[in-house]
Design an enzyme around this catalytic site. Structure first.
Site, PDB file in Angstrom:
ATOM      1  N   GLY A   1      76.071  66.500  11.522  1.00 34.87           N
ATOM      2  CA  GLY A   1      77.293  67.291  11.433  1.00 34.87           C
ATOM      3  C   GLY A   1      77.086  68.642  10.762  1.00 34.87           C
ATOM      4  N   THR A   2      76.308  68.663   9.692  1.00 27.92           N
ATOM      5  CA  THR A   2      76.118  69.907   8.945  1.00 27.92           C
ATOM      6  C   THR A   2      75.448  70.959   9.827  1.00 27.92           C
ATOM      7  OG1 THR A   2      75.949  68.651   6.902  1.00 27.92           O
ATOM      8  CG2 THR A   2      75.063  70.892   6.862  1.00 27.92           C
TER       9      THR A   2
ATOM     10  N   ASN B   1      88.239  64.104   6.596  1.00 29.98           N
ATOM     11  CA  ASN B   1      87.409  63.037   6.033  1.00 29.98           C
ATOM     12  C   ASN B   1      88.006  62.387   4.794  1.00 29.98           C
ATOM     13  OD1 ASN B   1      86.627  65.824   5.451  1.00 29.98           O
ATOM     14  ND2 ASN B   1      85.319  64.940   3.878  1.00 29.98           N
TER      15      ASN B   1
ATOM     16  N   GLN C   1      84.352  62.989  11.756  1.00 31.10           N
ATOM     17  CA  GLN C   1      85.035  61.747  11.344  1.00 31.10           C
ATOM     18  C   GLN C   1      85.731  61.058  12.502  1.00 31.10           C
ATOM     19  OE1 GLN C   1      85.146  60.073   8.421  1.00 31.10           O
ATOM     20  NE2 GLN C   1      83.818  61.551   7.392  1.00 31.10           N
TER      21      GLN C   1
ATOM     22  N   SER D   1      78.388  63.565  14.408  1.00 28.10           N
ATOM     23  CA  SER D   1      77.274  63.040  13.620  1.00 28.10           C
ATOM     24  C   SER D   1      77.200  61.528  13.792  1.00 28.10           C
ATOM     25  CB  SER D   1      77.519  63.384  12.145  1.00 28.10           C
ATOM     26  OG  SER D   1      76.512  62.836  11.356  1.00 28.10           O
TER      27      SER D   1
ATOM     28  N   HIS E   1      75.833  58.993  12.171  1.00 24.67           N
ATOM     29  CA  HIS E   1      75.951  57.968  11.118  1.00 24.67           C
ATOM     30  C   HIS E   1      77.392  57.651  10.754  1.00 24.67           C
ATOM     31  CE1 HIS E   1      76.644  60.320   7.257  1.00 24.67           C
ATOM     32  NE2 HIS E   1      76.270  61.304   8.045  1.00 24.67           N
TER      33      HIS E   1
ATOM     34  N   CYS F   1      82.384  65.385  -8.298  1.00 26.39           N
ATOM     35  CA  CYS F   1      81.969  65.248  -9.691  1.00 26.39           C
ATOM     36  C   CYS F   1      80.746  66.116  -9.957  1.00 26.39           C
ATOM     37  CB  CYS F   1      81.561  63.815  -9.989  1.00 26.39           C
ATOM     38  SG  CYS F   1      82.742  62.623  -9.403  1.00 26.39           S
TER      39      CYS F   1
HETATM   40  N1  PLP Z   1      81.985  67.218   8.678  1.00 28.92           N
HETATM   41  C1  PLP Z   1      82.715  66.192   8.208  1.00 28.92           C
HETATM   42  C2  PLP Z   1      84.173  66.160   8.469  1.00 28.92           C
HETATM   43  C3  PLP Z   1      82.104  65.177   7.462  1.00 28.92           C
HETATM   44  O1  PLP Z   1      82.849  64.165   6.997  1.00 28.92           O
HETATM   45  C4  PLP Z   1      80.707  65.258   7.234  1.00 28.92           C
HETATM   46  C5  PLP Z   1      80.037  64.206   6.417  1.00 28.92           C
HETATM   47  O2  PLP Z   1      80.616  63.594   5.564  1.00 28.92           O
HETATM   48  C6  PLP Z   1      79.988  66.328   7.769  1.00 28.92           C
HETATM   49  C7  PLP Z   1      80.652  67.300   8.472  1.00 28.92           C
HETATM   50  C8  PLP Z   1      78.506  66.435   7.578  1.00 28.92           C
HETATM   51  O3  PLP Z   1      77.849  65.575   8.473  1.00 28.92           O
HETATM   52  P1  PLP Z   1      76.315  65.124   8.241  1.00 28.92           P
HETATM   53  O4  PLP Z   1      76.319  64.154   7.134  1.00 28.92           O
HETATM   54  O5  PLP Z   1      75.908  64.513   9.546  1.00 28.92           O
HETATM   55  O6  PLP Z   1      75.552  66.374   7.974  1.00 28.92           O
END
Ligand code: PLP
Length: 375
Positions: free
Chosen positions: A72-73, A150, A178, A198, A200, A323
């Protein structure tokens, strides 16, 4: 082994066993590099093609609109950075409740001279079309609003937002990390130009994802290198992970209706259990939300304390806070939706998954009631 209750599926999910089985052969037997022309790589090449077709069919796209990424990132970074640098327009519009993969990417682009505009959201965490109408202009290059949040699960009015972006000649991207595999998604019906996902988050492996890019969308690659992914995403393909992602997505998409029914029933049980125990809490998010995503803020409590107390009982949930070593800060999402101060710090996210049971929920409710009453 002590029974554990995993209720943090928005953070990550367990790898599907069929996905795992499908992956194994491409790690130890058919491990050929799909770019090589010899016959040993034929299987790897074939499954890449099949995975692309399968994933495309899960979201109503064409196979050549799917680009494999590391998750996702990367997909979010690529969508924003790859697109705006091709444009004369200088404005980027995002919602304030985006994941940091979008917010920090936008911030980084603002340091390069782009103007970043944050949309308003309602108290339910929804970016209304009228909010976008009041912000968008002829300098807007791209609008990026997540499909579902998320932390609080709110589902956004994506097709209306995309239509407004297009009316102004801007492009529309959605972070569907998500939502993918949990609600039905059809990229053509939604009218979106780019979408991040993503594996996972839908029982696929970590470190793999994809970016849907509508045909005709002009993007720079994020990384320079080899000619993989039509020279748009360099790097030797992670064949095993791509296969796992494809199997997991198909399985999840085929069971969305059943999973939704199950998760909504668990949600109702959880909320009524908290009420029956007389706990003072607010439920965050919109009526239209991701099944199983439950964000609750308890009055005069502390989400981090709740997380650690439940951890000791073998129950894994998340907080509504970020945190650092010294302070617990209320998350940007909880701030953006204006949760009152005496509730905000006591926010937790319980994200249930298809394998959670009514007994799990009963145990979460009684454990929370026990900890909160003892406070
Ligand atoms: N975008 C959203 C809405 C997410 O919840 C997340 C991960 O928690 C990401 C992007 C990032 O995805 P990744 O962990 O595959 O880099």
């Amino acid at each position: 082994m002590k029974k554990v209750i995993y209720a943090d599926h928005a953070a990550t999910t367990k790898l599907d066993i069929d996905a795992f089985d499908a992956m194994k052969g491409f790690l130890v037997d058919s491990y050929g590099n799909p770019s090589q022309p010899y016959s040993f790589s034929r299987d790897a090449k074939k499954v890449l093609k099949e995975a692309r077709e399968n994933i495309a069919s899960c979201i109503g796209a064409d196979p050549d609109e799917i680009y494999f990424t590391s998750g996702g990132t990367e997909s979010d970074n690529w969508a924003l950075k790859g697109f705006v640098k091709k444009q004369d327009r200088k404005q980027i519009i995002v919602s304030p409740i985006e994941h940091h993969a979008i917010l920090h990417t936008a911030e980084s682009l603002s340091r390069e001279g782009y103007e970043v505009c944050l949309l308003d959201v309602t108290e339910e965490g929804v970016a209304l079309p009228s909010f976008l109408e009041s912000r968008i202009n002829k300098d807007t290059a791209i609008v990026s609003v997540m499909l579902a949040n998320n932390e609080i699960g709110s589902i956004q009015p994506i097709s209306e937002l995309a239509a407004i972006a297009h009316d102004q000649g801007a492009l529309f991207h959605t972070d569907a990390v998500q939502a993918m595999g949990h609600i039905n998604i059809d990229v053509r019906e939604l009218g979106i130009d780019m979408l991040s996902a993503s594996a996972h988050k839908f029982n696929g492996p970590r470190g793999i994802g994809f970016l849907y890019v509508k045909k005709g969308t002009d993007l720079y690659p994020l990384m320079d290198g080899g000619a993989q992914e039509h020279s748009m995403r360099a790097g030797t393909e992670n064949v095993a992970a791509i296969v796992g992602m494809s199997v997991a997505l198909r399985k999840n998409c085929d069971s969305i209706a059943d999973n939704t029914r199950h998760l909504l029933s668990l949600e109702r049980q959880l909320i009524s259990g908290l009420k029956q125990n007389g706990l003072d809490f607010i439920r965050n998010g919109a009526e239209d939300h991701l099944p199983g995503n439950i964000s609750v803020s308890f009055k005069d409590s502390d989400g981090e304390m709740l997380l650690h107390r439940l951890d000791l009982m073998g129950i894994y949930i998340s907080t509504g806070s970020a945190c650092d070593s010294k302070n617990t800060q209320v998350s940007h999402v909880i701030k953006a939706i204006g949760v009152p101060d005496d509730y905000a710090k006591g926010t937790i996210r319980i994200s249930l998954g298809k394998d959670n049971t009514a007994e799990d929920v009963e145990c979460i409710v009684s454990s929370l009631a026990h900890v909160l009453r003892a406070e």
